[in-house]
Design a protein around this motif. Structure first.
Motif, mmCIF file in Angstrom:
data_model
loop_
_atom_site.group_PDB
_atom_site.id
_atom_site.type_symbol
_atom_site.label_atom_id
_atom_site.label_comp_id
_atom_site.label_asym_id
_atom_site.label_seq_id
_atom_site.Cartn_x
_atom_site.Cartn_y
_atom_site.Cartn_z
ATOM 1 N N THR A 1 0.837 -1.188 0.000
ATOM 2 C CA THR A 1 0.000 0.000 0.000
ATOM 3 C C THR A 1 0.876 1.243 0.000
ATOM 4 O OG1 THR A 1 -0.089 0.213 2.407
ATOM 5 C CG2 THR A 1 -1.731 -1.242 1.369
ATOM 6 N N VAL A 2 0.281 2.375 -0.257
ATOM 7 C CA VAL A 2 1.016 3.638 -0.212
ATOM 8 C C VAL A 2 1.609 3.856 1.178
ATOM 9 C CG1 VAL A 2 0.746 6.148 -0.293
ATOM 10 C CG2 VAL A 2 -0.256 4.721 -2.095
ATOM 11 N N ASP A 3 0.811 3.614 2.216
ATOM 12 C CA ASP A 3 1.300 3.805 3.581
ATOM 13 C C ASP A 3 2.447 2.852 3.908
ATOM 14 O OD1 ASP A 3 -0.516 5.821 3.989
ATOM 15 O OD2 ASP A 3 -1.924 4.598 5.158
ATOM 16 N N GLU A 4 2.341 1.602 3.461
ATOM 17 C CA GLU A 4 3.417 0.648 3.707
ATOM 18 C C GLU A 4 4.701 1.062 2.998
ATOM 19 O OE1 GLU A 4 0.883 -3.515 4.285
ATOM 20 O OE2 GLU A 4 1.531 -2.882 2.280
ATOM 21 N N THR A 5 4.562 1.539 1.788
ATOM 22 C CA THR A 5 5.736 1.962 1.034
ATOM 23 C C THR A 5 6.429 3.131 1.725
ATOM 24 O OG1 THR A 5 4.624 1.275 -1.000
ATOM 25 C CG2 THR A 5 6.546 2.694 -1.248
ATOM 26 N N THR A 6 5.642 4.093 2.155
ATOM 27 C CA THR A 6 6.193 5.248 2.871
ATOM 28 C C THR A 6 6.911 4.811 4.136
ATOM 29 O OG1 THR A 6 4.427 6.675 2.009
ATOM 30 C CG2 THR A 6 5.592 7.440 3.972
#
Length: 336
Positions: free
Chosen positions: A133-138
């Motif tokens: 997810t975007v949050d995981e990537t960040t």
């Protein structure tokens, strides 16, 4: 000598003034210049090199992209922690401290020497849905940067990157495909040891993944196709750059992480020292895209940071060239 006055011309003039023929050490001189400019020091230091070995699993293994089952990742982490893997042997041989980091192994792990940075039990299957997810990537990028920061705080002069993750050559190939960019067939190789049938199966899975998403923006590409360990290595390069710390980049997968790091933050290319040209298909092209001249070409394709470890003595020698070698004037003037 102030940081603002430290230029390549100044460093090369110092090298040329040493008690030896100018240019006689070839690439080692170039490496010495790189180290000085990265560390912003006329006398760079590479005494303490730390290997950050990130481990994570990949949902893509569900598609048969690897000749080995995902359980091998967990088994190899245990081997690293027992000090019996190839990376451990090489690290001892060259005096490098190793830190093993669980970025996302698909198992519950516990060991006093294991750094727990786990994002989850492996990424999702990138052939079917976004790997992260975007949050995981960040968060993975941030956790990687934090590992680099911690290693520097512990006294590391230079960082080296290593990885372990069944299926991660498939992820790296997809990242290269979009970020180099390059034709998918030019990015694929046998990985840990595919035969012809296995390679065909791997290719089919990568084609499905590439057709599922048309992402080209670096962060989105990382989210769609990356791995937790790859994202953390990219973040570690960012963290090292923020602290003027050189990073020895290992083989194909680590170079894919460097490609991600540079596409996200181009200025971080300056801290990357590329250890070797691996035997994995696509690595030579990816190095070319990054304008990188690897230090070694030994037909390696193991990963684990082994190529970076073999290159570590060269990095130390280059730093010593600027700190320990007398000038010709001192020799001839009897000032030793």
């Amino acid at each position: 000598m102030t940081e603002s006055a430290l230029t390549e011309a100044y460093i090369r003039a110092r090298l040329d003034a040493q008690a030896r023929p100018p240019g006689s050490l070839g690439r080692i001189e170039d490496l010495a210049v790189e180290l000085a400019l990265i560390q912003k020091r006329a006398t760079p230091c590479a005494d303490r090199i730390a290997l950050l070995l990130f481990a994570g699993d990949h949902g893509l293994t569900q598609e048969g992209v690897s000749a080995y089952p995902a359980e091998v990742t967990q088994a190899m982490v245990a081997t690293f922690l027992a000090g019996r893997a190839t990376a451990n042997a090489f690290a001892r041989a060259v005096g490098v401290q190793t830190t093993v980091i669980d970025a996302g192994v698909a198992a519950d792990l516990s060991h006093p020497d294991l750094v727990d940075a786990k994002m989850g039990r492996g990424t999702r299957n990138a052939a079917r849905e976004p790997a992260m997810t975007v949050d995981e990537t960040t968060l993975a990028l941030a956790r990687g940067a934090a590992q680099a920061t911690a290693a520097v705080a512990r006294g590391a002069d230079v960082l080296a990157l290593g990885e372990m993750g069944i299926g991660n050559t498939a992820s790296a190939a997809l990242l290269m495909h979009r970020l180099a960019p390059a034709a998918l067939d030019d990015c694929m190789g046998v990985g840990a040891g595919h035969d012809a049938a296995g390679l065909a199966k791997k290719r089919a899975a990568l084609v499905r993944a590439a057709e599922r998403s048309d992402a080209v923006e670096p962060f989105e590409v990382l989210s769609q196709f990356g791995g937790y360990e790859i994202a953390m290595m990219a973040g570690a390069i960012h963290g090292a750059a923020d602290r003027n710390t050189p990073v020895i980049v290992d083989g194909f997968i680590c170079t894919a992480a460097a490609l991600v790091a540079v596409r996200l933050r181009p200025e971080t290319r300056r801290v990357c020292l590329f250890a070797h040209r691996s035997a994995e298909a696509g690595h030579a092209r990816m190095l070319q895209v990054l304008d990188a001249r690897p230090l070694l070409d030994l037909n390696l394709r193991l990963g684990e940071g082994t190529g970076a470890l073999v290159a570590a003595p060269l990095v130390r020698a280059a730093a010593a060239l600027l700190s320990d070698v007398a000038s010709l004037d001192d020799v001839m003037g009897g000032r030793l």
